[in-house]
Motif scaffolding. Structure first.
Motif, PDB file in Angstrom:
ATOM      1  N   ASN A   1      57.121  29.567  15.960  1.00 37.07           N
ATOM      2  CA  ASN A   1      56.517  30.062  17.204  1.00 37.07           C
ATOM      3  C   ASN A   1      55.846  28.935  17.990  1.00 37.07           C
ATOM      4  N   LYS A   2      56.424  27.758  17.928  1.00 38.15           N
ATOM      5  CA  LYS A   2      55.799  26.611  18.592  1.00 38.15           C
ATOM      6  C   LYS A   2      55.736  26.806  20.101  1.00 38.15           C
ATOM      7  N   ASN A   3      56.714  27.525  20.676  1.00 39.54           N
ATOM      8  CA  ASN A   3      56.689  27.752  22.120  1.00 39.54           C
ATOM      9  C   ASN A   3      55.438  28.529  22.533  1.00 39.54           C
ATOM     10  N   ILE A   4      55.087  29.549  21.742  1.00 38.23           N
ATOM     11  CA  ILE A   4      53.900  30.359  22.035  1.00 38.23           C
ATOM     12  C   ILE A   4      52.626  29.533  21.837  1.00 38.23           C
ATOM     13  N   CYS A   5      52.569  28.784  20.737  1.00 32.76           N
ATOM     14  CA  CYS A   5      51.382  27.975  20.449  1.00 32.76           C
ATOM     15  C   CYS A   5      51.181  26.890  21.508  1.00 32.76           C
ATOM     16  N   HIS A   6      52.281  26.301  21.960  1.00 29.91           N
ATOM     17  CA  HIS A   6      52.188  25.276  22.995  1.00 29.91           C
ATOM     18  C   HIS A   6      51.686  25.890  24.298  1.00 29.91           C
ATOM     19  N   ARG A   7      52.235  27.032  24.657  1.00 31.40           N
ATOM     20  CA  ARG A   7      51.808  27.708  25.881  1.00 31.40           C
ATOM     21  C   ARG A   7      50.329  28.067  25.836  1.00 31.40           C
ATOM     22  N   ASN A   8      49.875  28.637  24.730  1.00 30.59           N
ATOM     23  CA  ASN A   8      48.480  29.068  24.631  1.00 30.59           C
ATOM     24  C   ASN A   8      47.514  27.890  24.674  1.00 30.59           C
TER      25      ASN A   8
ATOM     26  N   GLY B   1      60.307  39.235  25.334  1.00 31.11           N
ATOM     27  CA  GLY B   1      59.676  38.636  26.503  1.00 31.11           C
ATOM     28  C   GLY B   1      60.624  38.445  27.662  1.00 31.11           C
ATOM     29  N   GLY B   2      61.845  38.026  27.349  1.00 28.48           N
ATOM     30  CA  GLY B   2      62.836  37.831  28.396  1.00 28.48           C
ATOM     31  C   GLY B   2      62.494  36.720  29.363  1.00 28.48           C
ATOM     32  N   ALA B   3      61.562  35.838  28.997  1.00 25.00           N
ATOM     33  CA  ALA B   3      61.147  34.723  29.859  1.00 25.00           C
ATOM     34  C   ALA B   3      60.607  35.197  31.203  1.00 25.00           C
ATOM     35  N   ARG B   4      60.092  36.409  31.241  1.00 24.98           N
ATOM     36  CA  ARG B   4      59.481  36.907  32.472  1.00 24.98           C
ATOM     37  C   ARG B   4      58.171  36.164  32.735  1.00 24.98           C
ATOM     38  N   PRO B   5      57.691  36.164  33.984  1.00 22.92           N
ATOM     39  CA  PRO B   5      56.382  35.559  34.251  1.00 22.92           C
ATOM     40  C   PRO B   5      55.315  36.210  33.379  1.00 22.92           C
ATOM     41  N   MET B   6      54.443  35.409  32.829  1.00 20.02           N
ATOM     42  CA  MET B   6      53.405  35.909  31.936  1.00 20.02           C
ATOM     43  C   MET B   6      52.441  36.819  32.695  1.00 20.02           C
ATOM     44  N   SER B   7      52.072  37.935  32.091  1.00 22.41           N
ATOM     45  CA  SER B   7      51.222  38.928  32.743  1.00 22.41           C
ATOM     46  C   SER B   7      49.745  38.678  32.460  1.00 22.41           C
ATOM     47  N   CYS B   8      48.899  39.293  33.282  1.00 21.15           N
ATOM     48  CA  CYS B   8      47.449  39.218  33.081  1.00 21.15           C
ATOM     49  C   CYS B   8      47.054  39.876  31.767  1.00 21.15           C
ATOM     50  N   SER B   9      47.723  40.969  31.413  1.00 18.30           N
ATOM     51  CA  SER B   9      47.402  41.656  30.160  1.00 18.30           C
ATOM     52  C   SER B   9      47.737  40.779  28.955  1.00 18.30           C
ATOM     53  N   SER B  10      48.804  39.994  29.054  1.00 16.08           N
ATOM     54  CA  SER B  10      49.154  39.076  27.960  1.00 16.08           C
ATOM     55  C   SER B  10      48.079  38.010  27.798  1.00 16.08           C
ATOM     56  N   ALA B  11      47.579  37.498  28.918  1.00 20.61           N
ATOM     57  CA  ALA B  11      46.511  36.499  28.853  1.00 20.61           C
ATOM     58  C   ALA B  11      45.250  37.085  28.227  1.00 20.61           C
ATOM     59  N   SER B  12      44.965  38.353  28.516  1.00 22.20           N
ATOM     60  CA  SER B  12      43.801  39.019  27.918  1.00 22.20           C
ATOM     61  C   SER B  12      43.986  39.179  26.416  1.00 22.20           C
ATOM     62  N   ARG B  13      45.207  39.468  25.995  1.00 27.56           N
ATOM     63  CA  ARG B  13      45.467  39.608  24.545  1.00 27.56           C
ATOM     64  C   ARG B  13      45.290  38.263  23.841  1.00 27.56           C
ATOM     65  N   ILE B  14      45.681  37.190  24.492  1.00 30.56           N
ATOM     66  CA  ILE B  14      45.474  35.864  23.908  1.00 30.56           C
ATOM     67  C   ILE B  14      43.981  35.595  23.731  1.00 30.56           C
TER      68      ILE B  14
END
Length: 331
Positions: A116-123, A236-249
């Motif tokens: 999951n390096k893509n997720i860890c890098h993004r966060n 995810g489908g590479a869609r633009p990241m949502s505000c709710s996703s940022a809140s979950r992070i």
């Protein structure tokens, strides 16, 4: 009478209404009711509507500048009368130890990540951008590839006001992040120069999706949108990241670190420190102007939260120093 003449309301009237509302809604407690705030905001908008629409009928007010001064006064009165208004609030933030703890957590997850390096890098990149520039999380999520200039000796990111966007509509509408602050260019400082490499690696290596290309499934970074941060994973489908996703992070960071965390606290941490440093700067005015520009504000009045925090912290330091001196003197 006041409304129909376009005068707005007197502060005494607004304060009387606010006190009555506090008593019946909050029971005169110290807690701030969200309903109470909402009512006051709605009433303020209602009164200001009358100011704009009926002021032309009164001969006492003739110039637009006088109209704006009247509107400004009304907004100030309502803000001051609203229980829990920002007049005495301070900008809460994170301590140095808490900042170091969260940064260590996210960097360690990135260094040890495998599948999951893509997720860890993004966060981790989200964290670093907010921390470096004091960005609102919505401003980060609204970033597009064209807003980045990572070449040359002065790499920067551009924050673009919603009204200045000319590219395609945001597919996250109506819940898309909206940049309503002033547009600005934010240059990457030497202490954050690794941000360039982090951004370039994310764009070239992790901002990708698997697509059917020429009859076969291939990984490509040519997406159907130009937003920087995307949703990863099989759904995810590479869609633009949502505000709710940022809140979950943010929630995950809070659970893993044990530190009370929201993205706005990281923003406050940046500007609290900048404001405190500006107060002891030999060129305070220039330092304050820089903070105003960096935050996307229009005037120093927007820094009230940080000013209150600086006063509170300064008072605490003086009290602690006095207490230590008295202990040392035996008084």
């Amino acid at each position: 009478m006041y409304l129909l003449k376009g005068f707005g309301l007197r502060y005494k009237q607004i304060k009387g209404f606010a006190d009555w509302l506090n008593e019946i809604i909050d029971g005169d407690s110290n807690a701030v009711s969200p309903y109470n705030r909402k009512v006051m905001q709605s009433c303020k908008s209602f009164v200001i509507w009358f100011v704009f629409n009926y002021v032309a009928n009164d001969e006492l007010i003739k110039a637009d500048v006088e109209l704006m001064e009247l509107v400004k006064a009304q907004r100030y009165f309502w803000k001051r009368a609203t229980k829990g208004g920002s007049g005495g609030e301070v900008a809460l933030d994170l301590s140095d130890d808490e900042l170091a703890s969260i940064q260590s957590l996210l960097k360690d997850k990135l260094d040890k990540a495998i599948g999951n390096k893509n997720i860890c890098h993004r966060n981790y990149l989200l964290w670093r951008l907010v921390k470096a520039f004091g960005l609102r999380i919505g401003e980060v999520l609204a970033l597009r590839l064209d807003d980045l200039d990572l070449s040359g000796s002065d790499p920067y990111i551009e924050i673009v006001h919603l009204d200045k966007r000319t590219s395609r509509p945001d597919p996250r509408a109506p819940y898309h992040p909206k940049v309503k602050t002033l547009g600005r260019y934010l240059y990457i400082q030497p202490e954050d120069d690794d941000l360039v490499a982090l951004l370039e690696e994310y764009i070239s290596k992790y901002r990708v999706v698997e697509k059917n290309v020429m009859g076969g499934m291939k990984v490509t970074n040519f997406l159907d949108h130009d937003f920087l941060f995307i949703a990863h994973g099989p759904t995810g489908g590479a869609r633009p990241m949502s505000c709710s996703s940022a809140s979950r992070i943010a929630n995950t960071i809070q659970v893993k670190s044990g530190v009370t965390f929201r993205w706005h606290l990281l923003r406050h941490s940046k500007f609290n420190r900048l404001y405190a440093a500006a107060q002891v700067s030999p060129n305070r005015d220039a330092a304050i102007d820089s903070i105003i520009y960096m935050g996307g504000w229009s005037s120093e009045a927007s820094l009230l939260l940080y000013a209150n925090r600086a006063v509170r912290d300064s008072t605490r330091r003086k009290l602690n120093e006095n207490n230590k001196r008295r202990v040392a003197d035996g008084s």
